[in-house]
Design a protein around this motif. Structure first.
Motif, PDB file in Angstrom:
ATOM      1  N   PRO A 255     -20.171  56.419  33.373  1.00 52.18           N
ATOM      2  CA  PRO A 255     -20.124  58.006  33.639  1.00 52.18           C
ATOM      3  C   PRO A 255     -21.298  58.005  34.691  1.00 52.18           C
ATOM      4  CG  PRO A 255     -21.175  57.593  31.559  1.00 52.18           C
ATOM      5  CD  PRO A 255     -20.512  56.206  31.984  1.00 52.18           C
ATOM      6  N   GLN A 256     -20.674  59.042  35.449  1.00 51.77           N
ATOM      7  CA  GLN A 256     -21.583  59.414  36.604  1.00 51.77           C
ATOM      8  C   GLN A 256     -22.316  60.862  36.575  1.00 51.77           C
ATOM      9  OE1 GLN A 256     -18.644  58.540  39.791  1.00 51.77           O
ATOM     10  NE2 GLN A 256     -20.559  57.785  40.469  1.00 51.77           N
ATOM     11  N   LEU A 257     -23.406  61.043  36.794  1.00 49.64           N
ATOM     12  CA  LEU A 257     -24.088  62.452  36.832  1.00 49.64           C
ATOM     13  C   LEU A 257     -23.424  63.366  37.892  1.00 49.64           C
ATOM     14  CD1 LEU A 257     -27.573  60.880  36.684  1.00 49.64           C
ATOM     15  CD2 LEU A 257     -26.273  61.683  34.804  1.00 49.64           C
ATOM     16  N   GLU A 258     -23.545  64.694  37.520  1.00 45.49           N
ATOM     17  CA  GLU A 258     -23.001  65.629  38.425  1.00 45.49           C
ATOM     18  C   GLU A 258     -23.846  66.070  39.451  1.00 45.49           C
ATOM     19  OE1 GLU A 258     -20.049  66.975  38.158  1.00 45.49           O
ATOM     20  OE2 GLU A 258     -19.489  66.016  36.038  1.00 45.49           O
ATOM     21  N   ARG A 259     -24.966  66.016  39.360  1.00 43.67           N
ATOM     22  CA  ARG A 259     -25.786  66.287  40.789  1.00 43.67           C
ATOM     23  C   ARG A 259     -25.738  65.488  41.711  1.00 43.67           C
ATOM     24  NH1 ARG A 259     -31.071  69.072  37.669  1.00 43.67           N
ATOM     25  NH2 ARG A 259     -29.810  70.798  36.526  1.00 43.67           N
ATOM     26  N   ASN A 260     -26.274  64.105  41.409  1.00 41.04           N
ATOM     27  CA  ASN A 260     -26.573  63.233  42.548  1.00 41.04           C
ATOM     28  C   ASN A 260     -25.297  62.228  42.654  1.00 41.04           C
ATOM     29  OD1 ASN A 260     -27.236  61.633  40.367  1.00 41.04           O
ATOM     30  ND2 ASN A 260     -29.345  61.610  40.907  1.00 41.04           N
ATOM     31  N   LEU A 261     -24.284  62.316  41.713  1.00 38.68           N
ATOM     32  CA  LEU A 261     -23.291  61.504  41.892  1.00 38.68           C
ATOM     33  C   LEU A 261     -23.570  59.876  41.240  1.00 38.68           C
ATOM     34  CD1 LEU A 261     -21.149  62.699  44.728  1.00 38.68           C
ATOM     35  CD2 LEU A 261     -20.900  63.217  42.192  1.00 38.68           C
ATOM     36  N   ALA A 262     -25.112  59.497  40.850  1.00 40.24           N
ATOM     37  CA  ALA A 262     -25.228  58.302  40.631  1.00 40.24           C
ATOM     38  C   ALA A 262     -24.781  58.099  39.207  1.00 40.24           C
ATOM     39  CB  ALA A 262     -26.846  58.137  40.462  1.00 40.24           C
ATOM     40  N   PHE A 263     -24.611  56.814  38.590  1.00 39.28           N
ATOM     41  CA  PHE A 263     -24.262  56.596  37.188  1.00 39.28           C
ATOM     42  C   PHE A 263     -25.366  56.681  36.377  1.00 39.28           C
ATOM     43  CE2 PHE A 263     -24.993  52.454  39.125  1.00 39.28           C
ATOM     44  CZ  PHE A 263     -25.822  51.745  37.983  1.00 39.28           C
ATOM     45  N   SER A 264     -25.039  57.176  35.333  1.00 33.31           N
ATOM     46  CA  SER A 264     -26.022  57.193  34.083  1.00 33.31           C
ATOM     47  C   SER A 264     -26.359  55.822  33.312  1.00 33.31           C
ATOM     48  CB  SER A 264     -25.629  58.314  33.094  1.00 33.31           C
ATOM     49  OG  SER A 264     -26.510  58.346  31.889  1.00 33.31           O
TER      50      SER A 264
END
Length: 561
Positions: A255-264
């Protein structure tokens, strides 16, 4: 006086007459009163006699009712006795039946227990045969050099409806209908239907099929054995293929974070193949002698048929430098000046990958809000230090072995620190140790590829620059299919250079690596055409025979003198 006496006598006579008259009236009144009393008594008698008559009638009626009730009670008692006898017979019959059923049930239980035991034995035999068949199939895949193809079906998601399309409500309901299923763990079943035609079920066999309920753990469990081959001297490539929005990035990264598009990295159960593979590689390395391995990572993006090094800075200090891919004299693909960062653990690797992901080009479409517009290639280069005559042999003196490994570890770690301090951007070859007669380096690569999703322009609704990106994505994926087709047909010329993507992955596709393709498809009717195209690609990829994968040559082992 006499006259007075006469008058008084006359008055007395008159009074006597009145007295007699009044006495007569009193007698008549008395008679009338007596008559009234007599009449009243008669009336009372009559009333009493009528009440008694009524009571007598009521008593008669009660007696009749009692007689009828008595007769009814007799009938009820007789009927109850008859019914009780019948019920008693029924109870006895039911008890006998229950006894018979209990005996039959015991027999069935014995038979069921025997069947369960036989089923368990058959299941165990089946599992053993299945494991043997899978092992033989893997051996056959190894010998033929076939491409392993796994297929993952994602669950239905909220954006699978017909939002953004001008269609009827019936058509919207059809779009959200599920048509792709996992028939078993090796077969995909697709229900193909057209208006006015009967539905047709098509099946696609693969090495492994994951349904929409299987977790990231189950997916990685089938990928992990390839990582052992990595340390055994084989190159490994894992790529995710499918349409946009089918779950490729989730499968590869998580799953990726919404803000910086990095994965959690907070939820370990949701991590994808790339972070899990890195953790597994470092775990395997930790079991080896210290100092015999080191790991480098590079992150490359193929965007609009151009290669960008996401770990390199340009002259303005901006990450993402354009590179080119060339073919070496040995016929291998290489990217000159590509940045290779040395990492010592999984957290350093994930930090670099997240840094590269923040530079990855994305653009929202009607199909996917965070659609990747480029292909991402993460490469782990593992350099193994081997000792020519003494590696892996029986040492007579263990202290000598540990001392040599320790000295080697200190030597190349010092050289890596020196090299890292002089330049952060290095060429494709890692830090070279001083060659000696007893030391050699063997490099193996793990390429983890998250391909951009193929998409239909009419459905995605892209225009302008995004339309140009879609064109390049579809052309590169088409070039990938052409390359696999040429290899499958054993053509003399394989068009690797038709796309920078295929040119970059030439070694992995062409047979220098164990290749696993992770197909990701959407189950909805809305994406049936794209899912069928992906399944067709996977079926063709399974037919490719590249020959036995070559193992990196280690020095010939000999016993120490």
């Amino acid at each position: 006086k006499e006259e007075r006496i006469v008058v008084l006598e006359t008055e007395n006579a008159v009074l006597h007459l009145k007295l007699a008259e009044y006495q007569g009236l009193a007698g008549r009144s008395t008679n009338e009163v007596l008559q009234l009393y007599a009449t009243r008594g008669q009336k009372l008698k009559l009333q009493r006699s009528s009440v008694v008559t009524q009571l007598h009638g009521a008593v008669k009626r009660l007696k009749q009712d009692l007689k009828s009730l008595h007769s009814f009670a007799l009938e009820l008692s007789k009927d109850f006795q008859r019914q009780s006898k019948a019920c008693l017979y029924q109870v006895l019959a039911a008890v006998q039946g229950i006894q018979l059923q209990n005996e039959a049930m015991q027999m069935f239980q014995i038979k069921a227990f025997d069947l369960e035991q036989s089923l368990q034995e058959v299941t165990e035999r089946y599992e053993k045969e299945k494991q043997k068949r899978k092992a033989l199939h893997n051996s056959l895949v190894e010998l033929r050099g076939n491409i392993r193809v796994h297929c993952r079906i994602r669950p239905l998601l909220p954006f699978d409806d017909a939002a953004g399309l001008s269609v009827s409500q019936d058509r919207q309901r059809n779009f959200s209908e599920k048509v792709a299923y996992a028939a078993d763990d090796e077969t995909v079943l697709v229900k193909c239907s057209r208006p006015g035609h009967a539905s047709i079920n098509k099946t696609f066999p693969f090495e492994r099929v994951y349904n929409d309920l299987e977790s990231q753990d189950a997916v990685f469990a089938d990928v992990a054995p390839l990582l052992t081959s990595l340390l055994d001297g084989y190159n490994v490539c894992i790529m995710a293929y499918g349409q946009t929005g089918s779950g490729k990035t989730y499968t590869m990264l998580g799953p990726q974070l919404e803000r910086n598009l990095a994965f959690s990295t907070e939820e370990e159960s949701e991590l994808g193949i790339i972070p899990r593979a890195t953790q597994e590689v470092f775990r395997l390395i930790s079991e080896k002698p210290p100092g015999s391995y080191w790991v480098e990572v590079s992150v490359v993006e193929v965007y609009n048929n151009e290669i960008f090094d996401l770990l390199a800075k340009d002259s303005y200090g901006v990450f993402g430098v354009k590179r080119d891919v060339v073919t070496t004299r040995e016929g291998k693909s290489d990217v000159p000046l590509l940045t290779h960062e040395t990492v010592e653990n999984a957290s350093e690797f994930l930090h670099l990958v997240n840094k590269g992901l923040q530079l990855r080009v994305r653009h929202p479409t009607l199909v996917h809000a965070h659609s990747s517009r480029s292909h991402l290639v993460v490469t782990l280069t593992i350099t193994t230090v081997v000792f020519g005559d003494n590696f892996g042999t029986l040492w007579e003196d263990e202290q000598t072995s540990q001392k040599l490994h320790k000295e080697t570890s200190c030597t190349f770690q010092q050289k890596m620190r020196d090299n890292k301090s002089t330049s952060s951007s290095r060429a494709s070859s890692p830090v070279q140790l001083e060659a000696t007669e007893k030391m050699k380096q063997v490099k193996t690569r793990l390429q983890l590829v998250d391909l951009a999703g193929s998409e239909c322009v009419g459905m995605s609704g892209v225009t302008g620059a995004a339309l140009r990106e879609t064109s390049f994505i579809n052309r590169s994926l088409s070039a990938l299919a052409d390359v696999l087709g040429a290899i499958a047909e054993q053509r003399a010329h394989v068009p690797y250079r038709n796309s920078k993507l295929t040119h970059l992955l030439q070694d992995s596709i062409g047979g220098d690596a164990k290749l696993l393709v992770m197909l990701c498809i959407s189950p909805g009717q809305k994406y049936l055409t794209e899912s069928m195209q992906s399944l067709g690609f996977g079926s063709r990829a399974r037919q490719v025979q590249r020959g036995q994968i070559k193992k990196k040559n280690f020095p010939v082992l000999s016993k120490a003198k």
